[in-house]
Design a protein around this motif. Structure first.
Motif, mmCIF file in Angstrom:
data_model
loop_
_atom_site.group_PDB
_atom_site.id
_atom_site.type_symbol
_atom_site.label_atom_id
_atom_site.label_comp_id
_atom_site.label_asym_id
_atom_site.label_seq_id
_atom_site.Cartn_x
_atom_site.Cartn_y
_atom_site.Cartn_z
ATOM 1 N N VAL A 47 0.826 -1.219 -0.080
ATOM 2 C CA VAL A 47 -0.075 0.083 -0.064
ATOM 3 C C VAL A 47 0.799 1.270 0.149
ATOM 4 C CG1 VAL A 47 -1.542 1.136 1.128
ATOM 5 C CG2 VAL A 47 -1.969 -1.201 1.371
ATOM 6 N N GLY A 48 1.910 1.277 0.650
ATOM 7 C CA GLY A 48 2.899 2.361 0.783
ATOM 8 C C GLY A 48 3.671 2.558 -0.616
ATOM 9 N N VAL A 49 3.971 1.384 -1.061
ATOM 10 C CA VAL A 49 4.629 1.660 -2.464
ATOM 11 C C VAL A 49 3.637 2.364 -3.485
ATOM 12 C CG1 VAL A 49 5.698 0.561 -4.143
ATOM 13 C CG2 VAL A 49 6.283 -0.042 -1.716
ATOM 14 N N GLN A 50 2.396 1.835 -3.493
ATOM 15 C CA GLN A 50 1.483 2.454 -4.362
ATOM 16 C C GLN A 50 1.119 3.757 -4.221
ATOM 17 O OE1 GLN A 50 -2.073 -0.243 -3.604
ATOM 18 N NE2 GLN A 50 -0.991 -2.146 -4.704
ATOM 19 N N GLN A 51 0.914 4.327 -2.844
ATOM 20 C CA GLN A 51 0.811 5.702 -2.640
ATOM 21 C C GLN A 51 2.187 6.637 -3.032
ATOM 22 O OE1 GLN A 51 -0.627 6.623 1.364
ATOM 23 N NE2 GLN A 51 -2.465 5.304 0.856
ATOM 24 N N ARG A 52 3.161 5.915 -3.046
ATOM 25 C CA ARG A 52 4.350 6.868 -3.489
ATOM 26 C C ARG A 52 4.595 7.883 -2.543
ATOM 27 N NH1 ARG A 52 4.339 6.995 -10.084
ATOM 28 N NH2 ARG A 52 3.968 4.655 -10.585
ATOM 29 N N GLU A 53 4.531 7.540 -1.181
ATOM 30 C CA GLU A 53 4.633 8.562 -0.214
ATOM 31 C C GLU A 53 5.542 7.926 0.878
ATOM 32 O OE1 GLU A 53 1.871 11.983 2.231
ATOM 33 O OE2 GLU A 53 0.925 10.419 0.775
ATOM 34 N N GLY A 54 6.124 8.695 1.318
ATOM 35 C CA GLY A 54 7.137 8.171 2.663
ATOM 36 C C GLY A 54 8.493 7.542 1.986
ATOM 37 N N THR A 55 9.259 7.629 3.117
ATOM 38 C CA THR A 55 10.645 7.137 2.697
ATOM 39 C C THR A 55 10.972 5.733 3.100
ATOM 40 O OG1 THR A 55 11.401 7.851 4.999
ATOM 41 C CG2 THR A 55 11.492 9.493 3.224
ATOM 42 N N GLY A 56 10.206 5.141 3.744
ATOM 43 C CA GLY A 56 10.677 3.753 4.413
ATOM 44 C C GLY A 56 11.560 3.782 5.391
ATOM 45 N N LEU A 57 11.858 5.008 5.998
ATOM 46 C CA LEU A 57 12.935 4.939 7.053
ATOM 47 C C LEU A 57 12.180 5.369 8.386
ATOM 48 C CD1 LEU A 57 15.627 6.659 5.090
ATOM 49 C CD2 LEU A 57 15.782 4.401 5.887
ATOM 50 N N GLY A 58 11.119 5.964 8.254
ATOM 51 C CA GLY A 58 10.333 6.487 9.730
ATOM 52 C C GLY A 58 10.216 5.358 10.710
ATOM 53 N N LEU A 59 9.642 4.172 10.404
ATOM 54 C CA LEU A 59 9.696 3.025 11.458
ATOM 55 C C LEU A 59 11.070 2.503 11.652
ATOM 56 C CD1 LEU A 59 6.590 0.931 10.017
ATOM 57 C CD2 LEU A 59 6.849 2.486 11.910
ATOM 58 N N ALA A 60 11.888 2.555 10.671
ATOM 59 C CA ALA A 60 13.355 2.093 11.200
ATOM 60 C C ALA A 60 14.060 2.982 12.206
ATOM 61 C CB ALA A 60 14.391 1.931 9.685
ATOM 62 N N LEU A 61 14.035 4.420 11.993
ATOM 63 C CA LEU A 61 14.462 5.195 12.923
ATOM 64 C C LEU A 61 13.562 5.251 14.199
ATOM 65 C CD1 LEU A 61 16.255 7.724 13.484
ATOM 66 C CD2 LEU A 61 14.336 9.358 12.172
ATOM 67 N N SER A 62 12.477 4.987 14.239
ATOM 68 C CA SER A 62 11.319 5.203 15.547
ATOM 69 C C SER A 62 12.105 3.988 16.238
ATOM 70 C CB SER A 62 10.192 4.831 15.027
ATOM 71 O OG SER A 62 9.718 5.894 14.486
ATOM 72 N N LYS A 63 12.478 2.634 15.508
ATOM 73 C CA LYS A 63 12.798 1.275 16.316
ATOM 74 C C LYS A 63 14.048 1.751 16.910
ATOM 75 C CE LYS A 63 13.459 -3.395 15.597
ATOM 76 N NZ LYS A 63 15.147 -3.549 15.930
ATOM 77 N N ARG A 64 15.018 2.321 16.334
ATOM 78 C CA ARG A 64 16.263 2.634 16.818
ATOM 79 C C ARG A 64 16.378 3.664 18.221
ATOM 80 N NH1 ARG A 64 16.714 -0.484 12.925
ATOM 81 N NH2 ARG A 64 18.359 -0.605 11.743
ATOM 82 N N LEU A 65 15.362 4.729 17.883
ATOM 83 C CA LEU A 65 15.341 5.471 19.148
ATOM 84 C C LEU A 65 14.619 4.865 20.340
ATOM 85 C CD1 LEU A 65 13.989 8.844 17.043
ATOM 86 C CD2 LEU A 65 16.476 8.290 18.025
ATOM 87 N N VAL A 66 13.673 4.215 20.177
ATOM 88 C CA VAL A 66 13.040 3.284 21.230
ATOM 89 C C VAL A 66 13.972 2.491 21.922
ATOM 90 C CG1 VAL A 66 11.266 1.701 21.752
ATOM 91 C CG2 VAL A 66 10.615 3.443 20.311
ATOM 92 N N GLU A 67 14.804 1.775 20.915
ATOM 93 C CA GLU A 67 15.691 0.924 21.579
ATOM 94 C C GLU A 67 16.879 1.581 22.284
ATOM 95 O OE1 GLU A 67 16.960 -1.403 18.108
ATOM 96 O OE2 GLU A 67 15.376 -2.623 18.317
ATOM 97 N N LEU A 68 17.237 2.662 22.043
ATOM 98 C CA LEU A 68 18.213 3.693 22.732
ATOM 99 C C LEU A 68 17.444 3.863 24.146
ATOM 100 C CD1 LEU A 68 19.413 6.109 19.954
ATOM 101 C CD2 LEU A 68 20.681 4.455 21.269
ATOM 102 N N HIS A 69 16.113 3.987 24.246
ATOM 103 C CA HIS A 69 15.525 4.228 25.577
ATOM 104 C C HIS A 69 15.338 2.763 26.345
ATOM 105 C CE1 HIS A 69 14.471 8.258 24.070
ATOM 106 N NE2 HIS A 69 14.214 8.430 25.131
ATOM 107 N N ARG A 70 15.870 1.833 25.696
ATOM 108 C CA ARG A 70 15.951 0.310 26.235
ATOM 109 C C ARG A 70 14.574 -0.113 26.313
ATOM 110 N NH1 ARG A 70 18.139 0.704 32.083
ATOM 111 N NH2 ARG A 70 17.717 -1.612 31.785
ATOM 112 N N GLY A 71 13.794 0.319 25.239
ATOM 113 C CA GLY A 71 12.437 -0.339 25.131
ATOM 114 C C GLY A 71 12.120 -0.993 23.909
#
Length: 624
Positions: free
Chosen positions: A572-596
């Motif tokens: 669905v994200g590819v069809q909309q051609r919107e977004g970078t595909g990096l937001g969730l990856a970056l969020s995962k790293r930031l949460v893990e930095l908080h030990r979450g």
């Protein structure tokens, strides 16, 4: 250190000199150390063997002396002899370093002959004397060493030797009933030891089985009941021969070897000071050190010459390149070499010629474009003030940008917006469509660049959390406010369901808000019109949970792990051609930095629920 010195240390010349010097120094030093060590070990083994032979030679001589003595005593017979005849039998022992001699017959009577003359019959029965019993049982008895208290000779030593009458040490069954004995003056042993020398500083000495000195070149040794030297202690506890590094009576280190006089258990030591023993090795060390210094000096000299030979053309090429960079496009490198540096100089000359031709062509094109621009400026003179304002804004914008990737991209976006606003004139529908595509693509690429930079900083460990206490409730409310406009435009309802007992938490507020914004942006983007997005918080299993739930198309099970990886999107994200595909990856790293932790709960066609946690020790306080 001065700046000039630091520059020289970082130059190629210094590096070449260091490399070439190491190429010479390391093999020379390693070889020299190996040769010195091997020479030291060889000399030590040779000295040890030599001293061992000397100690063994003295020990064999002493052993031979006692063997001859006991053989002669064993050959005597006192059976049925008169007193006068018995005195004649004992006299040879008195003549051979004995202070007295005696005979104990089979009845236990003892006849004593002294060095002063005369025979004496000692009263008593001596058959049950321990020494006599041992002599009759073993054939030979060697008594302990005694130190007579003689003021004239404090180093005098003596010992008793008893031999069974007509005994044969090799056939004990042939022993007679009587026993011959003598008190031996050990001066003969001391003279033997004194005559044995090891070079100019070596010496030999002997101790008994308890470490008491028997013969020693140093008269002070006889003031000790036993020599408490490390080599003596080790020898008494070891085998018949050995070697070690010990100390002499003055506390100096000595190379010591020893051998054992088997019949009596004495130890004979051959020693010499280490300083004298290894004098030749020290000379070799100094000669090797001087030779090493000469090799190093020669190596450094050669490295300096070679470094200059290599660096001089590099400096020449650097100077010419600097002149070309300053605008002297006709500058050429004159370097008459046929090696790689000569080839590099030819390549640089070729590049300079190409650059000169390009600059000339560019100057011509600039001149042509300048004429065209002058004509255009003549036509747009009435809009000069607007162009001046736009140019000033552009200059300020470019001056404030520091990042190499954002600068050209922001310029593209900025100029596209200016054209889209018709500041330079009217545009047709096709041009407007193209400008919209440029803006959308530019913003998409800018988001991609921002996410890539943030993600790369996190993965490189360059992001440090600014942990402080903040209001989680306010952070979630601000996130909702940031996406409310787009949600309203898309017809999506936003709501908050926050637990009343969770407010103040510990963490990096800016990074937590960034995670919340990424999750809300995705939820609003993929939720259809008349859908809803709910932001909630709760406490569960010692953690604070923050969730974003939407009524979008949902996520397939196979994609629920993959979407947290870089540049990964659902169909669905590819069809909309919107977004970078990096937001969730970056969020995962930031949460893990908080030990979450962060995860998604979803089924295709039934919406999605994204959840991330903060540990209780980092987020365990409420507003009270």
């Amino acid at each position: 250190m001065s700046a000039r010195g630091r520059r020289w240390l970082s130059s190629l010349s210094a590096k070449y000199i260091a490399v070439f010097a190491l190429l010479v120094a390391v093999p020379v030093i390693c070889t020299s150390v190996y040769l010195l060590y091997a020479s030291y070990q060889d000399n030590k083994r040779a000295l040890t063997r030599l001293q061992q032979e000397n100690a063994r030679s003295v020990a064999v001589t002493i052993d031979q002396y006692f063997d001859d003595l006991t053989t002669r005593m064993g050959a005597m017979s006192g059976h049925y002899l008169s007193r006068t005849a018995l005195g004649s039998v004992l006299q040879p022992l008195l003549d051979d370093n004995a202070t007295d001699a005696f005979y104990i017959d089979s009845a236990g009577r003892k006849t004593l002959a002294s060095a002063g003359g005369g025979l004496t019959v000692v009263r008593g029965r001596f058959l049950h004397d321990r020494r006599v019993e041992q002599a009759r049982a073993a054939g030979v008895y060697f008594g302990p060493v005694h130190a007579p208290r003689l003021l004239s000779n404090p180093g005098a030593r003596s010992m008793e030797v008893l031999v069974a009458e007509s005994s044969n040490r090799f056939i004990p069954q042939q022993a007679g009933d009587g026993v011959f004995g003598a008190t031996i003056d050990l001066g003969v042993i001391q003279n033997l030891v004194r005559r044995t020398r090891l070079g100019t500083s070596g010496y030999v000495y002997a101790v008994d089985a308890k470490g008491a000195p028997i013969a020693h070149p140093n008269a002070s040794a006889f003031t000790h009941h036993a020599l408490a030297l490390p080599q003596v202690t080790e020898a008494l506890a070891s085998s018949s021969t050995g070697s070690t590094v010990g100390r002499n009576l003055r506390g100096e280190k000595v190379l010591s070897t020893w051998a054992t006089v088997e019949p009596v258990g004495w130890k004979v030591f051959a020693e010499q000071p280490e300083s004298a023993a290894f004098a030749a090795v020290r000379g070799k060390i100094w000669r090797t050190a001087l030779l090493l210094a000469a090799f190093l000096a020669a190596g450094v000299g050669l490295s300096v010459l070679l470094a200059r030979h290599l660096v001089r053309p590099i400096k020449q090429m650097r100077t010419s390149a600097a002149r070309i960079g300053a605008g002297a496009y006709d500058e050429r490198i004159e370097l008459d070499r046929r090696d790689e540096l000569g080839g590099l100089a030819d390549e640089l000359n070729g590049m300079a010629a190409s650059l000169q031709a390009s600059v000339r062509g560019l100057e011509q094109r600039v001149e042509d474009r300048t004429q065209e621009l002058q004509q255009a400026l003549a036509e747009l003179s009435q809009k000069g003030s607007q162009l001046e304002v736009a140019s000033r804004h552009k200059s300020e914008f470019l001056a404030n940008m520091s990042h190499e990737l954002r600068t050209p991209l922001n310029a593209i976006i900025g100029f596209s917006q200016v054209l889209r606003q018709r500041m330079f004139g009217e545009i047709n529908a096709k041009q407007e469509e193209y400008l919209d595509d440029i803006l959308a693509s530019g913003n998409h690429l800018l988001d991609l660049i921002n996410d890539v930079l943030d993600l790369s900083k996190v993965e490189a460990g360059e992001v440090e959390l600014d942990v402080a206490t903040f209001s989680l409730r306010e952070a979630l409310e601000r996130g909702v406010v940031m996406v409310r406009e787009r949600a309203t435009r898309n017809g999506v309802r936003l709501s908050l369901e926050l637990a009343p007992d969770i407010d103040l938490v510990d963490g990096d507020e800016r990074r937590v808000r960034q995670v919340v914004f990424n999750l809300l942006s995705n939820a609003v983007k993929f939720t259809p019109r008349d859908g809803s997005v709910v932001v909630a918080s709760a406490r569960e299993n010692g953690e604070v949970l923050v969730s974003v739930t939407d009524t979008g198309p949902g996520i397939a099970v196979d994609d629920q792990e993959r979407i947290f990886e870089e540049f990964q999107q659902t169909d669905v994200g590819v069809q909309q051609r919107e977004g970078t595909g990096l937001g969730l990856a970056l969020s995962k790293r930031l949460v893990e930095l908080h030990r979450g932790r962060i995860w998604v709960e979803s089924r295709t066609g039934h919406g999605s629920r994204f959840v991330f946690t903060l540990p209780i020790e980092k987020a365990g306080r409420n507003g009270g």
